[in-house]
Design a protein around this motif. Structure first.
Motif, PDB file in Angstrom:
ATOM      1  N   GLY A 198      40.632 102.291  -9.632  1.00 16.58           N
ATOM      2  CA  GLY A 198      39.525 101.822 -10.452  1.00 16.58           C
ATOM      3  C   GLY A 198      39.539 102.510 -11.810  1.00 16.58           C
ATOM      4  O   GLY A 198      40.229 103.511 -12.021  1.00 16.58           O
ATOM      5  N   PHE A 199      38.758 101.944 -12.730  1.00 16.06           N
ATOM      6  CA  PHE A 199      38.714 102.481 -14.098  1.00 16.06           C
ATOM      7  C   PHE A 199      37.282 102.398 -14.605  1.00 16.06           C
ATOM      8  O   PHE A 199      36.581 101.419 -14.356  1.00 16.06           O
ATOM      9  CB  PHE A 199      39.629 101.650 -15.009  1.00 16.06           C
ATOM     10  N   GLY A 200      36.869 103.434 -15.336  1.00 15.69           N
ATOM     11  CA  GLY A 200      35.568 103.366 -15.980  1.00 15.69           C
ATOM     12  C   GLY A 200      34.679 104.533 -15.619  1.00 15.69           C
ATOM     13  O   GLY A 200      35.141 105.574 -15.137  1.00 15.69           O
ATOM     14  N   ALA A 201      33.381 104.331 -15.857  1.00  9.39           N
ATOM     15  CA  ALA A 201      32.397 105.408 -15.741  1.00  9.39           C
ATOM     16  C   ALA A 201      32.253 105.892 -14.306  1.00  9.39           C
ATOM     17  O   ALA A 201      32.228 105.097 -13.371  1.00  9.39           O
ATOM     18  CB  ALA A 201      31.054 104.914 -16.270  1.00  9.39           C
ATOM     19  N   HIS A 202      32.159 107.212 -14.139  1.00  9.64           N
ATOM     20  CA  HIS A 202      31.924 107.785 -12.815  1.00  9.64           C
ATOM     21  C   HIS A 202      30.470 107.610 -12.384  1.00  9.64           C
ATOM     22  O   HIS A 202      30.158 107.708 -11.201  1.00  9.64           O
ATOM     23  CB  HIS A 202      32.293 109.275 -12.808  1.00  9.64           C
TER      24      HIS A 202
END
Ligand code: SF4
Length: 236
Positions: free
Chosen positions: A54-58
Motif C-alpha cells: 500500500g501507499f499513502g498516509a499512515h
C-alpha cells in the motif's frame, strides 16, 4: 499465513513483509517473468517484479481499494497504480480532489504524497489477465486485513474500485471489525454501504482503460465519487 491481526506491527513492517512474499506460485512466476521480459517501451528500466504494498498516509481517513497491480504499472515501478493509464486517471482525479499533491504518478521517486488517504489492492501481485484466482485472493486477503487493522483508528471511508475490490471488502470487514451486513450488498457505481462501528464503503467503477476509454467512467464521475468520499470522511 499472513493473518496475525493481534500483532499488527507497524505499517512499514507490514509493507516490508508484503514485498518479500512468495506465497502464490503462479503469481510469483508471472510477476518475475513479466519483469524479465518487459514491455518494449520500458526495456531500459529495471522492473520491480515483486508484491506491491500500500501507499499513502499512515493515519488515513480515506482508503482506495483496487484489484491488483498492473503488470507494467505497479509491477514495474513498485508503487500501486503508478506508471500506467489507470493511475494517470486516478491520480489526476485525486489531485483535483486535493487528496494528492500532484496529478501524475510515474515512478516511486516522483515526489507524490497523499493527503489523509491510503491506496492499496486486494491482491498485491500482478496477475495474468488481471484475474487472480479465488485461492490467490484468499491467500493475499490477510495482508489487506492487517493493513485495515493498522489504519482502523482513523479510517472512515473505503472507496472500492470495481466489483473485485467491493467483494474483497466484506471478509476484511468481518475480520477486522467483526461486522457483517445482513444480506449481500451488490456492487454499483455510487453504491454506498454504511454501518455503525465500521468505515463506509463507496463503490466506483474501476479506473481501467476499458472503462475510461469507453466513457463508462468519466473524470466528472470520479470527481463526484471523491467529493462524496471526502464528505463521508469529514475531509474539508
Ligand atoms: S498475491 Fe499476496 S499472498 Fe500471493 S504472493 Fe503476492 S503478496 Fe503474497
Amino acid at each position: 499465513m499472513p493473518d496475525d491481526l493481534d500483532n499488527p506491527d507497524d505499517l512499514d513492517l507490514l509493507d516490508a513483509e508484503i514485498c518479500d512474499c512468495r506465497l502464490c506460485p503462479r503469481l510469483v512466476e508471472w510477476r518475475e517473468q513479466v519483469a524479465a521480459t518487459k514491455r518494449a517501451a520500458f526495456r531500459d528500466q529495471e522492473y520491480w517484479g515483486r508484491p506491491v504494498p500500500g501507499f499513502g498516509a499512515h493515519d488515513a481517513t480515506l482508503a482506495i481499494l483496487g484489484l491488483a497491480p498492473a503488470a507494467h504499472g505497479g509491477n514495474r515501478t513498485g508503487r500501486i497504480f503508478t506508471g500506467d493509464r489507470s493511475g494517470d486517471v486516478l491520480f489526476a482525479a485525486m489531485h483535483r480532489a486535493g487528496l494528492a499533491n500532484q496529478p501524475t504518478s510515474v515512478s516511486s521517486d516522483d515526489g507524490l504524497s497523499l493527503e489523509r488517504t491510503r491506496i492499496f489492492a486486494a491482491v498485491r501481485c500482478a496477475p495474468p489477465d488481471n484475474k487472480p484466482t479465488p485461492a490467490e485472493r484468499d491467500t493475499c486477503a490477510p495482508y489487506l486485513h492487517r493493513e485495515l487493522a493498522l489504519i482502523r483508528p482513523t479510517l472512515r471511508v473505503v472507496v472500492a474500485l470495481g466489483g473485485f475490490a467491493w467483494a474483497a471488502f466484506w471478509p476484511a470487514l468481518r475480520a477486522v471489525y467483526g461486522v457483517a451486513p445482513a444480506r449481500k450488498v451488490p456492487f454499483g457505481h455510487g453504491a454506498l454501504w454504511q454501518a455503525d462501528g465500521a468505515p463506509a464503503l463507496l463503490g466506483c467503477y474501476h479506473v481501467s482503460q476499458q472503462n475510461t476509454f469507453t466513457g463508462r467512467l468519466t473524470p466528472g464521475m470520479l470527481d463526484e465519487v471523491f467529493t462524496r468520499a471526502k464528505a463521508l470522511a469529514g475531509i474539508g
